[in-house]
Enzyme design. Structure first.
Site, PDB file in Angstrom:
ATOM      1  N   GLY A  38       0.799  -1.228   0.000  1.00  0.00           N
ATOM      2  CA  GLY A  38       0.000   0.000   0.000  1.00  0.00           C
ATOM      3  C   GLY A  38       0.824   1.267   0.000  1.00  0.00           C
ATOM      4  N   SER A  39       1.668   1.455   1.024  1.00  0.00           N
ATOM      5  CA  SER A  39       2.361   2.736   1.096  1.00  0.00           C
ATOM      6  C   SER A  39       3.666   2.707   0.316  1.00  0.00           C
ATOM      7  CB  SER A  39       2.623   3.108   2.553  1.00  0.00           C
ATOM      8  OG  SER A  39       3.370   2.107   3.204  1.00  0.00           O
ATOM      9  N   TRP A  48      -6.775   0.636  17.845  1.00  0.00           N
ATOM     10  CA  TRP A  48      -5.805   1.717  17.998  1.00  0.00           C
ATOM     11  C   TRP A  48      -6.453   3.047  18.373  1.00  0.00           C
ATOM     12  CZ3 TRP A  48      -2.213   0.148  13.274  1.00  0.00           C
ATOM     13  CH2 TRP A  48      -1.541  -1.029  13.619  1.00  0.00           C
ATOM     14  N   HIS A  71      -4.415  -7.412   4.784  1.00  0.00           N
ATOM     15  CA  HIS A  71      -2.992  -7.508   5.094  1.00  0.00           C
ATOM     16  C   HIS A  71      -2.810  -7.584   6.598  1.00  0.00           C
ATOM     17  CE1 HIS A  71       1.235  -6.703   5.428  1.00  0.00           C
ATOM     18  NE2 HIS A  71       0.982  -5.643   6.151  1.00  0.00           N
ATOM     19  N   CYS A 121       0.507  -7.778   9.362  1.00  0.00           N
ATOM     20  CA  CYS A 121       1.956  -7.879   9.418  1.00  0.00           C
ATOM     21  C   CYS A 121       2.417  -8.505  10.718  1.00  0.00           C
ATOM     22  CB  CYS A 121       2.635  -6.547   9.188  1.00  0.00           C
ATOM     23  SG  CYS A 121       1.759  -5.152   9.823  1.00  0.00           S
ATOM     24  N   HIS A 142      11.712  -4.022   6.713  1.00  0.00           N
ATOM     25  CA  HIS A 142      12.365  -3.321   7.826  1.00  0.00           C
ATOM     26  C   HIS A 142      13.870  -3.252   7.635  1.00  0.00           C
ATOM     27  CE1 HIS A 142       8.555  -5.011   9.318  1.00  0.00           C
ATOM     28  NE2 HIS A 142       8.440  -3.807   9.830  1.00  0.00           N
TER      29      HIS A 142
HETATM   30  N1  GLN Z   1      -1.370  -0.322   3.860  1.00  0.00           N
HETATM   31  C1  GLN Z   1      -0.503  -0.027   4.950  1.00  0.00           C
HETATM   32  C2  GLN Z   1       0.870   0.346   4.402  1.00  0.00           C
HETATM   33  O1  GLN Z   1       1.227  -0.143   3.367  1.00  0.00           O
HETATM   34  C3  GLN Z   1      -0.366  -1.198   5.888  1.00  0.00           C
HETATM   35  C4  GLN Z   1       0.412  -0.848   7.106  1.00  0.00           C
HETATM   36  C5  GLN Z   1       0.508  -1.953   8.130  1.00  0.00           C
HETATM   37  O2  GLN Z   1       0.474  -3.104   7.806  1.00  0.00           O
HETATM   38  N2  GLN Z   1       0.674  -1.626   9.371  1.00  0.00           N
HETATM   39  O3  GLN Z   1       1.590   1.103   5.009  1.00  0.00           O
HETATM   40 ZN    ZN Z   2       2.101  -4.554   7.505  1.00  0.00          ZN
END
Ligand code: GLN
Ligand code: ZN
Length: 764
Positions: free
Chosen positions: A442-443, A571, A651, A653, A704
């Site tokens: 996404g980002s 959150w 998604h 993570c 990361h």
């Molecule tokens: N769509 C968000 C991004 O790509 C997902 C962020 C996340 O997984 N915390 O930044």
């Molecule tokens: Zn993520």
């Protein structure tokens, strides 16, 4: 009288002074003495606030430069070998730089080394540093900071109660390194040091030490339950009175255990488990104190003092001075001071209480209950009643249309028309994708330019039209780069988003934002969660114009990008006047409208991120099913309003799916992208064993890390994936969003990823 106290206070400072100073120290801009001075000033201010409010003790030991669990690791000399601090441990003087190296790998002095692992503290968004435990590990009193802080409080004329993570919870939170062994084998060594610590505190004149044992609100194996008995019998001889503090939930099956431990007092969370207070009171010995945690330490709402007084009166009559009052847990988890909020309207502000206000509430309640109420206390109670009555009836909170809509939601609303197999056919046709399709999460990089534009817009220097034009340029750039790279499903890059929850909260009805409502997340990092105060509405589309614009620039499918209902809930500070699951469903309905609008605007794939689904799991397994039930339903409610041909992505993570794989499958997302690159695809075993039916994009490289991922390595990983999941259902993507990286890193990495996908297709 009724003793009033707190379990801990936010350490970061009303204006994040500790963050500023610590980061300046790390950068070498200030020296250690200056940092220590800032910390000392903050501690004094916090004690002053507690004393002025009228609490019977000030809390010492709750201060930490980085993390309170790390403080105990240092206190016990549990410093892993790679930090080369044996001499410091030996001399009982582990330095702050050593602690910083444990926390973040480096510090102004000392050799860098791999930082300790960090993870979320119980069900909070606070992260602690995981104690590293070795078989045959020895412990020794290795730091005197705690005693210095006690002396500091005493010199300031304050009466300290010392708060420390308890021995069992410290071990419970720790992880075995090297070989596998029973952590409880280390208990005796740990207790030796705790005994020394308590003796020292007694010598300093400390009357009460609070040992935090939130492990008691979780499901404990029998050996751990027995270890509690062993440990507290051992510590019984200490020359200070022990207050055993439990919080974040009820004691449940550990209740009789906790109540029979030989401690002077027991603190329970009467917000999360209000029904347990009486049961605990029934079981306590005739001299034991019961500390009732009645003020919500996890949320920002003003307390109903009148109702609390009424509820507590019988208990007060029973226990007399043995009833203490306090917030439910440390105030670390709420912002510092609502009176500093200049932008919140007076009405909303009158419904809120942050840490500073919770001190006053605790004291007032204690005096109201103890019959020593002042005119000011009565006034405070009357004000609270008036504000809460107004809140209950406020038209800002109740939107009848939201309730009406939720009432008619039926099972079909949270089900896609066709099952996955049928949808997959329709989607293949609509999207015409190759085998091993490539996409991103996404980002794209949040560059200095983007952030500067956002700052300028916020301060009024840049008007909205110019700001949006700048964002469109960023989007156009991201689309052009992705086309050049040859990605299959594109994203717009999220340039316009400050944060994945804030961005949506700002556009949804029922949400408010604070200016200084920071809460420590880890180390110097703070978050500013929105406040969900009312029914959630979506007055207008939130993302459609950006996605539509991005799609207009390319013939390839553009993926819409939303944050899911559970993550938005998780959150935020959530309203306490209705069950969380209702608020979650309301958010889901608002997002559903957005999803449908995206589809109508020609967006064929829509991703609904749920990175916080797992962290919302209750602390007790018995409650998982109920939570997962409404969490999954909320996701489905948000995603099921579209046609079969529209592809829903999600998604997550993190990489622990074993125990929730059923719920993950129940989401019925067409595609899920997950973090796997560091686990060598082994985590796909959970998906394989479950016969996970839909498509998966196992992250092929770790975003990361700044390292360039190697083509062959990614090919090999995907081949491993294909041993577990049929190739027709695999996607190729990074393991998370790219916002923290630079374009110079992103482009070659994605170029390699696309090459890897091509190789895979050729070999197929
Ligand atoms: N769509 C968000 C991004 O790509 C997902 C962020 C996340 O997984 N915390 O930044
Ligand atoms: Zn993520």
């Amino acid at each position: 009288m009724t003793v009033s106290h707190i379990l801990g206070y936010p350490r970061i400072g009303a204006r994040r002074e500790l963050k500023t100073a610590t980061e300046a120290y790390w950068k070498g801009e200030i020296d250690l003495a200056t940092l220590e001075q800032t910390a000392k000033t903050l501690r004094a201010e916090h004690w002053q606030a507690q004393s002025e409010a009228g609490l019977d003790f000030v809390s010492v030991g709750d201060f930490a430069f980085y993390d309170q669990v790390l403080n105990v690791s240092v206190l016990l000399g549990a410093v892993p070998e790679r930090f080369n601090a044996a001499a410091e441990v030996e001399q009982g003087s582990v330095t702050l730089d050593t602690a910083f190296r444990m926390a973040r790998g480096r510090a102004p002095s000392g050799e860098p080394a791999a930082a300790c692992e960090m993870t979320k503290y119980f069900d909070t968004n606070y992260h602690y540093l995981v104690p590293e435990l070795h078989e045959d590990q020895t412990f020794r009193l290795a730091c005197h900071r705690l005693f210095d802080e006690v002396a500091e409080a005493q010199a300031g004329g304050f009466a300290p109660k010392v708060a420390l993570t308890g021995p069992l919870t410290w071990l419970w939170l720790g992880k075995e390194k090297g070989s596998e062994f029973d952590r409880l084998a280390l208990l005796d060594g740990v207790l030796d040091v705790y005994a020394q610590v308590l003796t020292r505190l007694g010598e300093q004149g400390v009357k009460w030490a609070q040992l935090n044992e939130p492990a008691l609100v979780q499901d404990l194996p029998a050996e751990w339950q027995q270890a509690f008995e062993r440990a507290y019998h051992r510590l019984q001889a200490a020359p200070v009175k022990l207050l055993l503090a439990t919080y974040f939930g009820g004691l449940g099956d550990n209740l009789s255990l906790a109540a029979r431990l030989p401690v002077a007092g027991l603190h329970v969370d009467a917000v999360r488990a209000p029904g347990e207070l009486d049961h605990v009171a029934d079981r306590l010995g005739p001299h034991q104190v019961l500390s009732a945690g009645v003020i919500d330490g996890r949320n920002v709402w003003r307390a109903d003092l009148a109702a609390l007084r009424e509820r507590l009166q019988p208990l007060k009559a029973r226990l007399g001075d043995r009833l203490w009052l306090s917030p439910s847990c440390s105030l670390l988890h709420v912002p510092v001071d609502v009176s500093a909020e200049t932008d919140l309207d007076a009405e909303l502000k009158s419904w809120l209480a942050f840490a500073r206000q919770k001190l006053d509430e605790t004291v007032a309640l204690a005096r109201l209950l103890g019959g020593r109420a002042t005119a000011g206390d009565e006034q405070r109670l009357a004000d609270a009643t008036r504000a809460l009555d107004a809140r209950r009836e406020s038209a800002r909170i109740h939107q009848p249309a939201v309730a009406t809509r939720l009432a008619v939601v039926s099972e079909t609303d949270s089900r896609r028309a066709a099952p996955y197999a049928g949808r997959a056919r329709a989607q293949r046709e609509a999207l015409s994708l190759p085998l091993y399709p490539t996409t991103t999460i996404g980002s794209f990089p949040q560059t200095g330019d983007i952030r500067a534009a956002r700052r300028a817009h916020r301060s009024g220097e840049l008007d909205t039209e110019d700001y949006e034009a700048r964002m469109r340029r960023e989007i156009a750039y991201a689309v052009e780069r992705q086309e050049a790279l040859g990605l299959d499903v594109l994203v717009h890059g999220e340039a316009e988003r400050n944060d994945m929850v804030e961005y949506f909260g700002e556009q949804l009805g029922g949400f408010a934002f604070t200016r200084l409502g920071w809460v420590q997340s880890y180390g110097s990092r703070c978050v500013k969660p929105p406040v969900i105060f009312g029914d959630v509405t979506r007055p207008a589309p939130m993302t459609v114009r950006w996605s539509e614009y991005a799609q207009s620039l390319t013939d390839r499918p553009m993926k819409g990008m939303l944050t899911g209902p559970v993550t938005i809930l998780q959150w935020s500070f959530v309203r306490d006047d209705q069950p969380r699951e209702i608020t979650c469903r309301q958010i889901a309905l608002a997002l559903r409208d957005e999803v449908v609008d995206l589809e109508r605007a020609g967006i064929k794939a829509i991703q609904i991120d749920e990175p916080a689904l797992r962290e919302g799991l209750p602390l007790r397994r018995a409650e998982w099913q109920a939570y997962l039930g409404w969490a999954v339903e909320s996701f489905r409610l948000s995603s099921s309003g579209v046609a079969d041909a529209t592809q829903i992505h999600t998604h997550m993570c993190y990489s622990e799916f074993n125990d929730i794989i059923g719920a993950i499958a129940a989401l019925d997302a067409d595609v899920i992208t997950i973090e796997t690159s560091r686990s060598d695809m082994e985590l796909l075993d959970a998906f394989k064993d479950f016969d996970y039916p839909n498509e998966i994009g196992p992250g092929v490289y770790d975003i990361h890390s700044p390292n360039l991922p190697d083509i062959d390595w990614m090919v090999a990983l995907m081949e491993k994936a294909a041993e577990r999941i049929p190739a027709e259902r695999l996607w190729v993507n990074p393991d998370c969003g790219l916002k923290t990286r630079r374009w110079e890193e992103v482009e070659p990495a994605l170029a390699n990823m696309v090459k890897a996908a091509k190789t895979l297709r050729e070999r197929a």
